[in-house]
Design a protein around this motif. Sequence first.
Motif, PDB file in Angstrom:
ATOM      1  N   THR A  59      84.326  33.337 -63.558  1.00  0.00           N
ATOM      2  CA  THR A  59      85.771  33.541 -63.518  1.00  0.00           C
ATOM      3  C   THR A  59      86.086  35.026 -63.414  1.00  0.00           C
ATOM      4  O   THR A  59      85.589  35.831 -64.193  1.00  0.00           O
ATOM      5  CB  THR A  59      86.440  32.963 -64.777  1.00  0.00           C
ATOM      6  N   HIS A  60      86.911  35.379 -62.419  1.00  0.00           N
ATOM      7  CA  HIS A  60      87.222  36.783 -62.137  1.00  0.00           C
ATOM      8  C   HIS A  60      88.641  37.085 -62.600  1.00  0.00           C
ATOM      9  O   HIS A  60      89.582  36.409 -62.222  1.00  0.00           O
ATOM     10  CB  HIS A  60      87.088  37.055 -60.635  1.00  0.00           C
ATOM     11  N   HIS A  61      88.800  38.132 -63.430  1.00  0.00           N
ATOM     12  CA  HIS A  61      90.112  38.558 -63.913  1.00  0.00           C
ATOM     13  C   HIS A  61      90.333  40.017 -63.522  1.00  0.00           C
ATOM     14  O   HIS A  61      89.414  40.826 -63.556  1.00  0.00           O
ATOM     15  CB  HIS A  61      90.209  38.456 -65.438  1.00  0.00           C
ATOM     16  N   THR A  62      91.572  40.344 -63.164  1.00  0.00           N
ATOM     17  CA  THR A  62      91.967  41.727 -62.940  1.00  0.00           C
ATOM     18  C   THR A  62      93.168  42.027 -63.819  1.00  0.00           C
ATOM     19  O   THR A  62      94.179  41.323 -63.740  1.00  0.00           O
ATOM     20  CB  THR A  62      92.321  41.983 -61.463  1.00  0.00           C
ATOM     21  N   ASP A  63      93.055  43.032 -64.672  1.00  0.00           N
ATOM     22  CA  ASP A  63      94.111  43.371 -65.629  1.00  0.00           C
ATOM     23  C   ASP A  63      94.496  44.836 -65.487  1.00  0.00           C
ATOM     24  O   ASP A  63      93.648  45.692 -65.238  1.00  0.00           O
ATOM     25  CB  ASP A  63      93.633  43.158 -67.075  1.00  0.00           C
ATOM     26  N   SER A  64      95.770  45.123 -65.691  1.00  0.00           N
ATOM     27  CA  SER A  64      96.221  46.500 -65.842  1.00  0.00           C
ATOM     28  C   SER A  64      96.067  46.894 -67.303  1.00  0.00           C
ATOM     29  O   SER A  64      96.319  46.087 -68.198  1.00  0.00           O
ATOM     30  CB  SER A  64      97.695  46.616 -65.423  1.00  0.00           C
ATOM     31  N   LEU A  65      95.645  48.132 -67.543  1.00  0.00           N
ATOM     32  CA  LEU A  65      95.390  48.607 -68.904  1.00  0.00           C
ATOM     33  C   LEU A  65      96.283  49.793 -69.237  1.00  0.00           C
ATOM     34  O   LEU A  65      96.576  50.626 -68.379  1.00  0.00           O
ATOM     35  CB  LEU A  65      93.933  49.035 -69.060  1.00  0.00           C
TER      36      LEU A  65
END
Length: 293
Positions: A59-65
């Motif tokens: 599972t691939h996630h992209t988050d802003s931090l």
Amino acid sequence: MPPDRFFSEVDVKMVPECSIAIEKAYQMEQVPVHQHEFTEIAFVARGTAIHHHVTTSGTHHTDSLIPGDVFSIQKGELHGYDACGTMVLYNISLRQDFLEQFRHLEVLPGWNLFFGNRTSTPRTIMHIPLGPRSQGMEHLDRAVSEFRMQPLAYEIVVTALVVDFLVSVMRSSEFLRPSVKEKMACILDAITIMEENPTSRFSLKQLAQKLNMSTSSFSKKFRDQIGVSPMEYLLKIRLLQVQYLLASSSKSMGEIAAESGFCTSNYMIKLFRRAYGITPAQYRKSAILNPSK
């Protein structure tokens, strides 16, 4: 997505007598996708970034931090950062025997989020508000210094400081926040503005203007991403600041109200009681009698 690099315990200077390694460092503009043979806790001290994370199930996630975000990368998972040239990051590397030694902490709300099975754990980042964040950074800065200098019995001090930080983060479900996609990073900018200006009494219109958005568009996008309205979230930030000051200082109610963005102490007390069912004075007394609260 194959990793560009694999980090071993030797790479992070982990030694047999200490099941933790810790560092604090500025990041390059891009950190290529990589993998560890240990679990890592990452804590954003300053700056922003885009985080790419692939679990062992694919599972691939992209988050802003943003500053205050805390999350885990479990052993064998892939991750990397983009647009991270301004980010200062604490990297806490944990060997498996650390997780076994402190398994009893799984009663805390955040344990399963950091260390549980990814297939059954919602993808949520922990986010520490400004007051507790400053205290946590003080502890981790000391842990970094101990780990680098390695004086006699440093491993005991490092373990105690890191455990204290992790418990403070994992203890409160109020520190949870949903993931926010890169195209909605402006919503996190709003949260940063709220947190870094605790004495400011922002209106919805003022917050929207700071992001060059209409009030209606800002309000809708914020609620869609965070789950509550901007003003509800701002109140949460203020009340968490009140909690922190009540437990960590002897300041008067008037001083705490002013430093938390409330117009009067009476108004602060009213909203605090509505949210938590007790008065600020009762909360302070409880925190003194039970420092772990």
